[in-house]
Write an enzyme that holds these catalytic residues in place. Structure first.
Site, short mmCIF file in Angstrom:
data_model
loop_
_atom_site.label_atom_id
_atom_site.label_comp_id
_atom_site.label_asym_id
_atom_site.label_seq_id
_atom_site.Cartn_x
_atom_site.Cartn_y
_atom_site.Cartn_z
N LYS A 194 0.71 -1.02 -0.05
CA LYS A 194 -0.44 0.13 -0.63
C LYS A 194 0.63 1.13 0.16
O LYS A 194 0.63 1.81 -1.02
CB LYS A 194 -0.43 0.54 1.26
CG LYS A 194 -1.66 1.08 1.21
CD LYS A 194 -2.80 1.06 2.33
CE LYS A 194 -3.36 2.46 2.79
NZ LYS A 194 -3.93 2.44 3.99
N GLU A 200 10.43 -4.92 3.87
CA GLU A 200 10.92 -5.73 3.72
C GLU A 200 10.68 -6.21 2.11
O GLU A 200 11.15 -7.48 1.24
CB GLU A 200 9.77 -6.89 4.35
CG GLU A 200 9.97 -7.17 5.91
CD GLU A 200 9.77 -5.34 6.64
OE1 GLU A 200 9.64 -4.22 5.58
OE2 GLU A 200 9.06 -6.19 8.20
N GLY A 252 -4.55 -1.87 5.25
CA GLY A 252 -4.30 -2.60 4.47
C GLY A 252 -4.66 -4.19 4.85
O GLY A 252 -4.53 -5.30 4.22
N ARG A 253 -4.69 -4.40 6.39
CA ARG A 253 -5.12 -5.80 6.80
C ARG A 253 -6.98 -6.05 5.98
O ARG A 253 -6.99 -7.11 6.43
CB ARG A 253 -5.16 -6.39 8.47
CG ARG A 253 -5.87 -4.50 9.35
CD ARG A 253 -5.26 -4.78 10.51
NE ARG A 253 -6.05 -3.68 11.59
CZ ARG A 253 -4.91 -3.33 11.62
NH1 ARG A 253 -4.40 -2.25 10.74
NH2 ARG A 253 -5.81 -1.83 12.34
N HIS A 369 -3.02 -33.55 17.46
CA HIS A 369 -1.54 -33.67 18.31
C HIS A 369 -0.31 -32.74 18.48
O HIS A 369 0.57 -33.11 18.51
CB HIS A 369 -1.38 -34.89 17.09
CG HIS A 369 -2.88 -35.65 16.70
ND1 HIS A 369 -2.42 -37.04 17.75
CD2 HIS A 369 -3.75 -35.61 16.07
CE1 HIS A 369 -3.52 -37.67 16.92
NE2 HIS A 369 -4.42 -37.02 15.83
O1 F6P Z 1 2.84 -4.41 9.50
C1 F6P Z 1 2.25 -2.63 9.49
C2 F6P Z 1 1.53 -2.73 8.24
O2 F6P Z 1 1.89 -1.24 7.94
C3 F6P Z 1 0.21 -3.61 8.12
O3 F6P Z 1 -0.49 -2.82 8.50
C4 F6P Z 1 0.56 -3.30 6.38
O4 F6P Z 1 -0.71 -4.48 6.44
C5 F6P Z 1 2.11 -4.57 5.80
O5 F6P Z 1 2.34 -3.45 7.22
C6 F6P Z 1 2.62 -4.30 5.01
O6 F6P Z 1 1.79 -2.55 4.77
P1 F6P Z 1 1.94 -2.04 3.14
O7 F6P Z 1 1.17 -2.95 2.27
O8 F6P Z 1 1.80 -0.56 3.18
O9 F6P Z 1 3.52 -2.40 2.63
#
Ligand code: F6P
Length: 532
Positions: A194, A200, A252-253, A369
């Site tokens: 987003k 990452e 995002g979520r 289990h």
């Molecule tokens: O971990 C925090 C967060 O902002 C989440 O809310 C979000 O889903 C995720 O990082 C990834 O964010 P982006 O879609 O901006 O890379």
């Protein structure tokens, strides 16, 4: 005030046996049937009075006006000054107004573009340098990964497009293991972020680009971006016609329903994607229009409040008896814990009751289990949420599905019924134990029982059904957040770690001395750096 009334009610009923309440009438009274779902909450110690108090709590909260505000595009995410309109992404039509403007034409336009693109990938109209795309890698994390990856696994019987892979972790092992064996000339890379600043995702995207550049003349042509930031996607080198954007009113979520779902849409194709959205939209209609007492989203939330905030149970287990929902607990961890893991109310004051709870679990029967021992005999009570389908997707393996169902029901039954000392003695005696040893052995075989659970039964895990289930949990989070008076739509709690990681990266790479770190961190840096 209402919390205290509920808490004293809890004290009154805490030790009462759920089993003693149980009869057919109770099952009718404490269950909801809607749109192919049957939700049974009779195996909790909720009774008519409790439910009345919980519904009063809801009535006295700002829930009803907040729900109205959410669906009408008001900026209820006050700390980010944003509306919360992910439901628009799955709406069939509008108008849905935000700041007096109908947002649906843009939503439908993006949906149209996205589905045309997905179809073109599926039918080979858009190809890689080596021909039809065989593989799609979604690179994203959190909400830009958990939704599509969970749903891709859940809907495996409906996927008939290129194979999808998901890379989230900045650990190079993740991308390395996914790239291994893929052909860069027939692989499409979907960079899902987003903000398009998530370290990452950008790091993994760059690694994928470098990998592709070794074998492909125009690597960026095999990249697609899903983002709210057109500027940053352009900086990365992805052309505007390969960007599917969405607005900041999609958290995002909560973003699976729009462009972030592209990899899933490519896997499913247009029709199944649309029925996935329709399933969720049907839950939205239920949430908006059904009276509180019969509203499955509201009741699920009130049960959550009863167990966590009133009863003090610190965790809840989500236990889908459906192997393909193995990733649902991970998805719900972000949905619920990032949304409602807050300590401050909307007005800035402290929340006076526990928030949370910790959500965890895995698929049944695997969990049986592993950790069910603790659920049955541990000292903490863990309310369990079972999910089970009437049908599986393997017609030749119906007997396995019946065994799966038997296990699911057996677990909720065992949790409620337990096994008393007399019955445990009989078992120990049959095993040949006598005297003190019999007593000792028997005590180990006692199950206290009276442990609450709910069971959600669905017809079959189709795209529409999955859409319904996810939307159900989304609305549950909303209701709980409204009762707790918190903002379920920001996530400031993840920021500090990100800032510190940004500062520590150069220290670990030896580019910065890292002065000012605490002694423990400094020492750990030295240890980690000592193995170059
Ligand atoms: O971990 C925090 C967060 O902002 C989440 O809310 C979000 O889903 C995720 O990082 C990834 O964010 P982006 O879609 O901006 O890379």
């Amino acid at each position: 005030m209402m919390f205290s009334e509920l808490k004293s009610k809890w004290k009154d009923v805490e030790s009462r046996q759920i089993l003693a309440l149980m009869d057919r009438q109770r099952v009718n009274n404490f269950s909801i049937q809607t749109n192919g779902l049957f939700f049974d909450y009779s195996k909790t110690n909720i009774d008519g009075d409790t439910l009345g108090l919980l519904l009063d709590l809801l009535k006295k909260s700002s829930f009803h006006e907040k729900r109205e505000a959410m669906f009408s595009g008001k900026k209820i995410n006050i700390t980010e000054d944003r509306a919360v309109l992910h439901t628009a992404l799955r709406a069939e039509n509008g108008p849905i107004l935000m700041d007096g403007k109908d947002i649906m034409p843009a939503v439908l336009g993006t949906r149209f573009r996205m589905l045309n693109f997905a179809e073109a990938i599926r039918n080979g109209e858009i190809q890689g340098e080596g021909g039809r795309y065989t593989d799609v890698i979604n690179i994203g994390i959190g909400g830009s990964d958990l939704g599509p990856s969970m749903a891709y696994l859940a809907l495996r019987p409906y996927t008939n497009g290129p194979k999808c892979h998901f890379v989230s972790n900045v650990d190079g092992a993740h991308i390395n293991d996914v790239l291994e064996g893929l052909n860069p000339r027939t692989t499409l890379v979907v960079v899902a972020s987003k903000t398009f600043i998530t370290i990452e995702t950008l790091t993994n995207a760059q690694t994928a680009l470098d990998w592709m550049a070794k074998k492909v003349m125009r690597p960026a042509d095999n990249f697609v971006a899903l983002s709210s930031s057109m500027g940053r996607t352009a900086e990365f080198g992805i052309s505007a016609d390969r960007v599917f954007s969405f607005e900041d009113w999609v958290g995002g979520r909560y973003s699976l329903w729009g462009p972030i779902g592209l990899s899933l849409a490519i896997a499913l194709g247009r029709d199944d994607w649309l029925s996935f959205l329709d399933g969720a939209a049907s839950m939205d209609r239920h949430f908006i229009a059904t009276p509180d007492r019969d509203n499955i989203c509201i009741i699920l939330a009130l049960i959550g409040i009863w167990h966590a905030q009133i009863g003090g149970h610190a965790t809840r287990a989500v236990l889908p008896y459906e192997q393909r929902l193995e990733r649902l607990p991970a998805y719900l961890q972000q949905l619920e814990m990032e949304s409602n893991g807050k300590a401050v109310k909307i007005d800035g004051s402290d929340v006076e009751i526990t928030t949370g709870p910790v959500v965890w679990g895995t698929s049944g029967t695997n969990g049986q289990h592993a950790f069910y021992q603790l659920i049955h005999q541990g000292t903490q009570i863990i309310p369990c949420e079972f999910l089970i389908g009437k049908q599986g997707h393997e017609p030749d393996l119906c007997h396995q599905h019946r065994l799966l169902q038997a296990n699911c029901l057996a677990q909720s039954q065992a949790l409620m019924v337990g096994r008393n000392l007399d019955d445990a003695r009989k078992i120990a005696s049959l095993k040949g134990f006598v005297g003190d040893e019999l007593e000792r052995q028997a005590r180990h075989r006692v199950f206290k029982g009276n442990r609450p659970s709910t069971t959600l039964v669905y017809d079959k895990l189709t795209p529409a059904c999955l859409g319904q289930i996810i939307a159900l949990y989304e609305h549950r989070v909303f209701v709980e957040g409204a009762i707790l008076e918190i903002n379920s739509f920001d996530q400031w709690g993840v920021e500090l770690g990100k800032e510190l990681a940004t500062a520590l990266g150069p220290v670990l790479m030896g580019e910065d001395a890292g002065e000012g770190n605490d002694a423990s961190t400094e020492h750990l840096v030295q240890i980690l750096r000592s193995n170059k």
